[in-house]
Design a protein around this motif. Structure first.
Motif, mmCIF file in Angstrom:
data_model
loop_
_atom_site.group_PDB
_atom_site.id
_atom_site.type_symbol
_atom_site.label_atom_id
_atom_site.label_comp_id
_atom_site.label_asym_id
_atom_site.label_seq_id
_atom_site.Cartn_x
_atom_site.Cartn_y
_atom_site.Cartn_z
ATOM 1 N N GLN A 89 -4.377 9.246 1.310
ATOM 2 C CA GLN A 89 -5.578 8.837 2.043
ATOM 3 C C GLN A 89 -5.277 7.984 3.264
ATOM 4 O O GLN A 89 -6.109 7.855 4.152
ATOM 5 N N CYS A 90 -4.117 7.362 3.296
ATOM 6 C CA CYS A 90 -3.752 6.537 4.449
ATOM 7 C C CYS A 90 -2.279 6.777 4.779
ATOM 8 O O CYS A 90 -1.538 7.320 3.960
ATOM 9 N N PRO A 91 -1.853 6.401 5.973
ATOM 10 C CA PRO A 91 -0.452 6.602 6.347
ATOM 11 C C PRO A 91 0.492 5.892 5.390
ATOM 12 O O PRO A 91 0.127 4.899 4.757
ATOM 13 N N ASP A 92 1.706 6.414 5.305
ATOM 14 C CA ASP A 92 2.701 5.749 4.478
ATOM 15 C C ASP A 92 3.920 5.373 5.304
ATOM 16 O O ASP A 92 4.220 6.006 6.309
ATOM 17 N N LEU A 93 4.571 4.309 4.878
ATOM 18 C CA LEU A 93 5.785 3.833 5.513
ATOM 19 C C LEU A 93 6.950 4.610 4.925
ATOM 20 O O LEU A 93 7.114 4.672 3.712
ATOM 21 N N LEU A 126 -2.185 0.935 4.304
ATOM 22 C CA LEU A 126 -0.848 1.496 4.338
ATOM 23 C C LEU A 126 -0.367 1.756 2.921
ATOM 24 O O LEU A 126 -0.610 0.958 2.013
ATOM 25 N N SER A 127 0.304 2.872 2.739
ATOM 26 C CA SER A 127 0.890 3.207 1.451
ATOM 27 C C SER A 127 2.383 3.463 1.650
ATOM 28 O O SER A 127 2.895 3.393 2.766
ATOM 29 N N ALA A 128 3.061 3.784 0.569
ATOM 30 C CA ALA A 128 4.464 4.181 0.619
ATOM 31 C C ALA A 128 4.753 5.013 -0.614
ATOM 32 O O ALA A 128 4.092 4.859 -1.648
ATOM 33 N N MET A 163 6.917 7.706 -6.830
ATOM 34 C CA MET A 163 6.244 6.431 -7.067
ATOM 35 C C MET A 163 5.369 6.153 -5.861
ATOM 36 O O MET A 163 5.815 6.273 -4.722
ATOM 37 N N LEU A 164 4.127 5.783 -6.112
ATOM 38 C CA LEU A 164 3.154 5.491 -5.056
ATOM 39 C C LEU A 164 2.934 3.989 -4.982
ATOM 40 O O LEU A 164 2.769 3.322 -6.011
ATOM 41 N N TYR A 165 2.930 3.465 -3.760
ATOM 42 C CA TYR A 165 2.726 2.030 -3.501
ATOM 43 C C TYR A 165 1.621 1.841 -2.495
ATOM 44 O O TYR A 165 1.366 2.710 -1.658
#
Length: 169
Positions: A89-93, A126-128, A163-165
């Motif tokens: 749903q949002c950008p990830d690093l 932000l996610s990762a 793994m989602l952060y």
């Protein structure tokens, strides 16, 4: 974001064709293929095409994307950036380093600088993601202020859990 972005030891900037050989090495590194995947970049021409599509193209269409990480002496050591994946749903690093530069705090340093500038790119949340067994990346994400949410499958083709952060609270 104005580039280049500088930190105590690093320069974070847009990729150029001069980076092709370093990116070729990075993308074909065993740890990159294991933890991120095979990008099918096998020669300098592929690397230049990858720069056009993954770096330049992302910035043109989204207003953000990956950047090259260099030392102050201009030596390219890796990549870091924000990615928009269809399953999130949002950008990830995302980030990766050449093996010789791992475990020296470079990703945390570059990550802190990039995250501090995320609002300049219109990024609020932000996610990762990381491979489930990639403890080094998990530790970096925790150090950067990410919180683990759990395992997820974000690619229909591989069905490989990650793994989602999320960043912050």
């Amino acid at each position: 974001m104005k580039t280049p972005l500088t930190t105590e030891r690093l320069i974070i900037r847009h990729a150029c064709y001069d980076d092709a050989s370093s990116l070729l090495a990075l993308l074909n590194q065993a740890s990159f293929i294991k933890n991120i995947g095979d990008k099918h970049v096998h020669n300098l021409q592929d690397a230049m095409r990858f720069i056009d599509q993954a770096f330049v193209g992302a910035h043109q269409t989204q207003g953000f994307g990956p950047y090259v990480i260099t030392l102050k002496n201009k030596q390219c050591i890796g990549v870091i950036g924000f990615y928009q994946r269809t399953m999130l749903q949002c950008p990830d690093l995302g980030f990766a380093l050449l093996t010789a530069y791992e475990k020296q705090g470079y990703i945390a340093e570059a990550g802190n600088a990039l995250i501090a500038n995320k609002s300049c790119m219109g990024i609020a949340k932000l996610s990762a993601i990381t491979a489930v067994d990639n403890s080094a990346s998990k530790n970096v994400l925790l150090k950067l202020g990410f919180t683990p949410l759990g395992k997820a499958i974000i690619e229909q083709t591989t069905q490989r859990p990650v793994m989602l952060y999320v960043y912050g609270k």
